[in-house]
Design a protein around this motif. Structure first.
Motif, PDB file in Angstrom:
ATOM      1  N   PRO A 172       0.794  -1.234   0.000  1.00  0.00           N
ATOM      2  CA  PRO A 172       0.000   0.000   0.000  1.00  0.00           C
ATOM      3  C   PRO A 172       0.825   1.282   0.000  1.00  0.00           C
ATOM      4  N   SER A 173       2.129   1.180   0.178  1.00  0.00           N
ATOM      5  CA  SER A 173       2.981   2.374   0.151  1.00  0.00           C
ATOM      6  C   SER A 173       3.498   2.672  -1.255  1.00  0.00           C
ATOM      7  N   LEU A 174       3.146   1.840  -2.237  1.00  0.00           N
ATOM      8  CA  LEU A 174       3.625   2.023  -3.603  1.00  0.00           C
ATOM      9  C   LEU A 174       3.139   3.355  -4.168  1.00  0.00           C
ATOM     10  N   LEU A 175       4.056   4.077  -4.830  1.00  0.00           N
ATOM     11  CA  LEU A 175       3.744   5.381  -5.414  1.00  0.00           C
ATOM     12  C   LEU A 175       3.969   5.360  -6.917  1.00  0.00           C
ATOM     13  N   VAL A 176       3.196   6.184  -7.632  1.00  0.00           N
ATOM     14  CA  VAL A 176       3.363   6.309  -9.070  1.00  0.00           C
ATOM     15  C   VAL A 176       3.728   7.756  -9.386  1.00  0.00           C
ATOM     16  N   SER A 177       3.260   8.268 -10.498  1.00  0.00           N
ATOM     17  CA  SER A 177       3.627   9.607 -10.966  1.00  0.00           C
ATOM     18  C   SER A 177       3.409  10.673  -9.896  1.00  0.00           C
ATOM     19  N   PHE A 178       4.363  11.596  -9.804  1.00  0.00           N
ATOM     20  CA  PHE A 178       4.284  12.719  -8.866  1.00  0.00           C
ATOM     21  C   PHE A 178       4.148  12.248  -7.420  1.00  0.00           C
ATOM     22  N   PHE A 179       4.726  11.075  -7.125  1.00  0.00           N
ATOM     23  CA  PHE A 179       4.753  10.538  -5.769  1.00  0.00           C
ATOM     24  C   PHE A 179       3.345  10.400  -5.193  1.00  0.00           C
ATOM     25  N   GLU A 180       2.440   9.914  -6.013  1.00  0.00           N
ATOM     26  CA  GLU A 180       1.058   9.703  -5.605  1.00  0.00           C
ATOM     27  C   GLU A 180       0.735   8.209  -5.565  1.00  0.00           C
ATOM     28  N   TYR A 186      -5.640   8.982  -9.816  1.00  0.00           N
ATOM     29  CA  TYR A 186      -4.563   8.162 -10.378  1.00  0.00           C
ATOM     30  C   TYR A 186      -4.947   6.682 -10.439  1.00  0.00           C
ATOM     31  N   ALA A 187      -6.214   6.366 -10.205  1.00  0.00           N
ATOM     32  CA  ALA A 187      -6.649   4.962 -10.175  1.00  0.00           C
ATOM     33  C   ALA A 187      -6.397   4.246 -11.495  1.00  0.00           C
ATOM     34  N   SER A 188      -6.434   4.986 -12.610  1.00  0.00           N
ATOM     35  CA  SER A 188      -6.213   4.350 -13.919  1.00  0.00           C
ATOM     36  C   SER A 188      -4.820   3.756 -14.048  1.00  0.00           C
ATOM     37  N   TYR A 189      -3.884   4.228 -13.223  1.00  0.00           N
ATOM     38  CA  TYR A 189      -2.519   3.716 -13.277  1.00  0.00           C
ATOM     39  C   TYR A 189      -2.455   2.252 -12.835  1.00  0.00           C
ATOM     40  N   ARG A 190      -3.467   1.770 -12.139  1.00  0.00           N
ATOM     41  CA  ARG A 190      -3.450   0.391 -11.648  1.00  0.00           C
ATOM     42  C   ARG A 190      -3.389  -0.628 -12.782  1.00  0.00           C
ATOM     43  N   LYS A 191      -3.855  -0.234 -13.950  1.00  0.00           N
ATOM     44  CA  LYS A 191      -3.861  -1.152 -15.088  1.00  0.00           C
ATOM     45  C   LYS A 191      -2.507  -1.230 -15.789  1.00  0.00           C
ATOM     46  N   LEU A 192      -1.605  -0.340 -15.454  1.00  0.00           N
ATOM     47  CA  LEU A 192      -0.323  -0.294 -16.158  1.00  0.00           C
ATOM     48  C   LEU A 192       0.513  -1.532 -15.857  1.00  0.00           C
ATOM     49  N   PRO A 193       1.103  -2.151 -16.889  1.00  0.00           N
ATOM     50  CA  PRO A 193       1.919  -3.348 -16.675  1.00  0.00           C
ATOM     51  C   PRO A 193       3.309  -3.010 -16.132  1.00  0.00           C
ATOM     52  N   VAL A 194       3.830  -3.901 -15.330  1.00  0.00           N
ATOM     53  CA  VAL A 194       5.207  -3.841 -14.846  1.00  0.00           C
ATOM     54  C   VAL A 194       5.883  -5.143 -15.280  1.00  0.00           C
ATOM     55  N   LYS A 195       6.785  -5.049 -16.242  1.00  0.00           N
ATOM     56  CA  LYS A 195       7.501  -6.218 -16.719  1.00  0.00           C
ATOM     57  C   LYS A 195       8.720  -6.450 -15.828  1.00  0.00           C
ATOM     58  N   TRP A 196       9.003  -7.688 -15.538  1.00  0.00           N
ATOM     59  CA  TRP A 196      10.076  -7.981 -14.587  1.00  0.00           C
ATOM     60  C   TRP A 196      10.900  -9.195 -15.038  1.00  0.00           C
ATOM     61  N   ARG A 197      12.135  -9.238 -14.530  1.00  0.00           N
ATOM     62  CA  ARG A 197      13.032 -10.382 -14.720  1.00  0.00           C
ATOM     63  C   ARG A 197      13.774 -10.595 -13.400  1.00  0.00           C
ATOM     64  N   LEU A 198      13.806 -11.832 -12.929  1.00  0.00           N
ATOM     65  CA  LEU A 198      14.515 -12.169 -11.696  1.00  0.00           C
ATOM     66  C   LEU A 198      15.494 -13.304 -11.963  1.00  0.00           C
ATOM     67  N   TRP A 199      16.711 -13.140 -11.481  1.00  0.00           N
ATOM     68  CA  TRP A 199      17.717 -14.191 -11.532  1.00  0.00           C
ATOM     69  C   TRP A 199      17.855 -14.775 -10.127  1.00  0.00           C
ATOM     70  N   LEU A 200      17.486 -16.023  -9.941  1.00  0.00           N
ATOM     71  CA  LEU A 200      17.582 -16.667  -8.636  1.00  0.00           C
ATOM     72  C   LEU A 200      18.767 -17.615  -8.606  1.00  0.00           C
ATOM     73  N   GLY A 201      19.535 -17.552  -7.524  1.00  0.00           N
ATOM     74  CA  GLY A 201      20.679 -18.440  -7.381  1.00  0.00           C
ATOM     75  C   GLY A 201      20.257 -19.839  -6.977  1.00  0.00           C
ATOM     76  N   SER A 202      21.229 -20.750  -6.852  1.00  0.00           N
ATOM     77  CA  SER A 202      20.922 -22.127  -6.456  1.00  0.00           C
ATOM     78  C   SER A 202      20.333 -22.187  -5.051  1.00  0.00           C
ATOM     79  N   ASP A 203      20.554 -21.144  -4.252  1.00  0.00           N
ATOM     80  CA  ASP A 203      19.969 -21.064  -2.914  1.00  0.00           C
ATOM     81  C   ASP A 203      18.602 -20.387  -2.923  1.00  0.00           C
ATOM     82  N   GLN A 204      18.097 -20.078  -4.128  1.00  0.00           N
ATOM     83  CA  GLN A 204      16.775 -19.485  -4.350  1.00  0.00           C
ATOM     84  C   GLN A 204      16.677 -18.013  -3.957  1.00  0.00           C
ATOM     85  N   LEU A 205      17.799 -17.375  -3.728  1.00  0.00           N
ATOM     86  CA  LEU A 205      17.810 -15.952  -3.400  1.00  0.00           C
ATOM     87  C   LEU A 205      18.044 -15.115  -4.656  1.00  0.00           C
TER      88      LEU A 205
END
Length: 262
Positions: A172-180, A186-205
């Motif tokens: 709930p502390s997540l902020l978007v444009s203009f620190f809002e 700004y509710a329309s921003y909820r539909k915006l996609p966030v693409k991500w990539r994670l590299w996990l080690g053999s220890d799963q971190l």
């Protein structure tokens, strides 16, 4: 009569008993060590592809299931003319800058702020120190494949996409444009996609994280957009970390700041 002893080797038996990424993260947060982070953030906007890049290095200390202290360093200060540093705890922050915005008393080089801090590991809009967020992000995995070596460990790359709205539910502390927050106008921003990539080690971190978030201009009233990208690397999970406040004689409080009338 001789009895033969047969050993049965079960492939990947070790992997079967290895904790998953969320459990591995919780174990770290409940330990007494920490992790080191190296970050590169970039924003690109406008028809001419104007851009800005910020780099930083941060050391985090864990305890009690959360981040309890951090030491942040950047080659640029708030004025953009030199290095800056911040040492933060849950209820106080010590700030230092090569060219500070505020004029400190003679002999003082740090400024103390006694406000509550929300300390966390992040990668763009993703709060990686929130186990629920990490669980959600990995649940949106679309691609998984072997990857390179980071922090001395072979990694597996996970790729996917979520939305600002889904991340906001968990953070709930997540902020978007203009620190809002993504609510109200700004509710329309909820539909915006966030693409991500994670590299996990053999220890799963997590050893590396990249995010990509394309945001419209203020309230989406124009054609311009800003592309925010993050490239964050982690190393030394569980290493002993000692983060201490600066020497008391070097610290000034807000009421000690030198005014223009002095």
């Amino acid at each position: 009569m001789l009895t033969a002893s047969v050993s049965v080797i079960v492939p990947h038996a070790e992997a079967a008993t290895r904790p998953g990424p969320v459990t591995a993260l919780k174990q770290q947060l409940n330990g007494h060590g920490g992790v080191r982070q190296s970050s590169v953030y970039r924003a690109v906007w406008g028809p001419k592809k104007d851009h800005t890049t910020s780099r930083s290095r941060t050391v985090y200390k864990f305890g009690g299931g959360k981040v309890v202290a951090l030491d942040f360093r950047s080659p640029t200060s708030p004025t953009g003319s030199g290095a800056s540093r911040a040492i933060a705890f849950p209820h106080r922050t010590y700030g230092w800058a090569h060219d500070p915005l505020d004029e400190l008393p003679a002999g003082k080089s740090w400024l103390l702020d006694t406000k509550k801090n929300d300390l966390y590991l992040d990668c763009g809009k993703i709060r990686l120190s929130n186990p629920a967020t990490l669980r959600h992000v990995l649940a949106t995995t679309a691609v998984k494949r072997p990857a390179g070596v980071y922090d001395g460990t072979r990694t597996t790359l996970y790729e996917g996409s979520t939305t600002i709205g889904e991340l906001y539910k968990l953070d709930p502390s997540l902020l978007v444009s203009f620190f809002e927050k993504p609510t109200g106008k700004y509710a329309s921003y909820r539909k915006l996609p966030v693409k991500w990539r994670l590299w996990l080690g053999s220890d799963q971190l997590v050893r590396r994280c990249q995010t990509r978030y394309d945001e419209p201009d203020h309230l989406g009233k124009g054609k311009d957009r800003t592309l925010w990208t993050a490239d964050v690397r982690f190393s030394g999970w569980g290493d002993a970390v000692d983060i201490k406040p600066p020497p008391a004689e070097k610290v000034a409080t807000r009421d000690e700041l030198v005014s223009d009338d002095d």
